[in-house]
Design an enzyme around this catalytic site. Sequence first.
Site, short mmCIF file in Angstrom:
data_model
loop_
_atom_site.label_atom_id
_atom_site.label_comp_id
_atom_site.label_asym_id
_atom_site.label_seq_id
_atom_site.Cartn_x
_atom_site.Cartn_y
_atom_site.Cartn_z
N ASP A 31 20.59 13.98 64.57
CA ASP A 31 21.21 15.29 64.79
C ASP A 31 21.27 16.08 63.50
OD1 ASP A 31 23.10 13.54 63.61
OD2 ASP A 31 24.75 14.80 64.27
N CYS A 61 48.23 -10.56 52.13
CA CYS A 61 49.69 -10.47 52.09
C CYS A 61 50.35 -11.84 52.20
CB CYS A 61 50.18 -9.54 53.19
SG CYS A 61 49.74 -7.81 52.89
N CYS A 112 48.10 -10.52 57.02
CA CYS A 112 46.72 -10.76 56.60
C CYS A 112 46.66 -11.79 55.47
CB CYS A 112 46.04 -9.45 56.18
SG CYS A 112 46.43 -8.89 54.50
N GLY A 172 30.36 16.09 63.29
CA GLY A 172 30.68 17.34 62.61
C GLY A 172 32.17 17.60 62.45
N ASP A 229 34.89 5.25 63.26
CA ASP A 229 34.41 4.57 62.05
C ASP A 229 34.76 5.42 60.85
OD1 ASP A 229 31.72 5.64 60.45
OD2 ASP A 229 32.05 6.60 62.38
N HIS A 278 42.92 -6.34 53.05
CA HIS A 278 44.18 -5.86 53.61
C HIS A 278 43.98 -4.55 54.38
CE1 HIS A 278 48.30 -4.55 54.06
NE2 HIS A 278 47.91 -3.39 53.58
N GLN A 316 27.64 18.41 68.82
CA GLN A 316 27.92 19.25 67.66
C GLN A 316 28.52 20.58 68.15
OE1 GLN A 316 28.02 18.49 64.57
NE2 GLN A 316 26.76 16.65 64.34
N ASP A 323 24.10 4.43 62.61
CA ASP A 323 24.03 5.88 62.71
C ASP A 323 22.59 6.32 62.44
OD1 ASP A 323 23.80 5.63 59.99
OD2 ASP A 323 25.71 6.57 59.51
N SER A 324 22.30 7.59 62.69
CA SER A 324 20.90 8.03 62.71
C SER A 324 20.35 8.37 61.33
CB SER A 324 20.78 9.27 63.59
OG SER A 324 21.46 10.36 62.99
N GLY A 325 21.24 8.52 60.34
CA GLY A 325 20.81 8.99 59.03
C GLY A 325 20.93 10.49 58.86
N GLY A 326 21.22 11.19 59.96
CA GLY A 326 21.30 12.65 59.89
C GLY A 326 22.34 13.15 58.93
N PHE A 327 23.54 12.60 59.00
CA PHE A 327 24.63 13.08 58.14
C PHE A 327 24.28 12.88 56.67
CE2 PHE A 327 28.57 12.47 55.74
CZ PHE A 327 29.24 13.63 56.06
N CYS A 337 52.92 -7.36 57.07
CA CYS A 337 51.52 -7.67 57.35
C CYS A 337 51.28 -9.18 57.26
CB CYS A 337 50.62 -6.94 56.34
SG CYS A 337 48.86 -7.24 56.59
#
Length: 377
Positions: free
Chosen positions: A147, A310, A307, A217, A267, A336, A190, A93-97, A305
């Site tokens: 952004d 489990c 995994c 956003g 994500d 898990h 946005q 990601d860009s780091g904006g958030f 499950c």
Amino acid sequence: MAVKYELIKQCKQSGARLGRVHTPHGVIETPAFMPVGTQATVKTMSPEELKAMDAHIILSNTYHLFLRPGHDIVKQAGGLHKFMNWDRPILTDSGGFQVFSLSEMRKITEEGVHFRSHLNGDRKFLSPEVAMEVQNALGSDIMMAFDECPPYPAEHDYVKKSLERTTRWAERCLKAHARPDDQGLFAIVQGGMYKDLRIQSANDLTSMDFPGYAIGGLSVGEPKHLMYEVLDYTVPVLPAGKPRYLMGVGSPDALIEGSIRGIDMFDCVLPTRIARNGTTMTSQGRLVVRNAKFAEDFGPLDPECSCYTCRNYSRAYIRHLIKADETFGLRLTTYHNLHFLLQLMRDVRQAIMEDRLLDFRDSFFASYGLFDNEKGF
């Protein structure tokens, strides 16, 4: 082009898309959930474990790697893939958030954002050009444009000025991007909760012909039904032949609802963050394994499950580890939760292939205890 989208099938029942995103480090089957490896690691997990649960792609954070260890060190190591020993796709990601969430420690100008490091208070500066320089050095397969992420709620005028700045910054990102042949750059739509602004943002950005588009956003405190409304009118404006990425969304209900609305990539830190509090996702809903009632429960977290956790460990044992502050307990709950969401997306893809995603949603929600979209996770 470094990143290409291939449509495999559309679900006749829901309109959801089954596809593949082709990148320099491999193919991402979509719809896909991306585990978050903020600081070049998915917390408590090894790359080998992530491969064992069939994670196709992970996300790392430009802001955090910019501050520590520094993109120059990652570049010296041969790029992020070599630095962290992960040979599958990576999105940064860009780091904006992160910068905008600092609120009291930053100042936004047209040039970029001046802020103080949350680590030591040092003065720092991020701009479209710096964000591109950092991500080019990291060498991720998919980069995000820098952004401005407006808060929720926000006035129409503020959001309009904010998204127009995001559009200007996106143009600067395109010009500054030094490796377009081996790194795909996605723009971020946005516009807050305003239909006219979302459509304006999507139209402005698609005119620049980015390899992919994210919707930013959202999942910032608004009710779920509002997020779904925004998707309902924003996704149709995005190009059908490019990947669509919904940022910061990872609850099981939102992954399914987002897929129904044509989203390809998601994500979220949710599965790893709640795991560290002893909270797990199961086929029957949320289970807080640290609770006292599991002290003598020798069954798996989720009987349905398959995994590693489990198959091998009981609720009682995991509760003991967490109560004793043993790291292995956090590893088991994290494993898990990530496996659960990656399996959920495999089930979503299978349901799309068989034209039954709406039926799958109804069945999943009933067993998970989700009877309305507001309840969420």
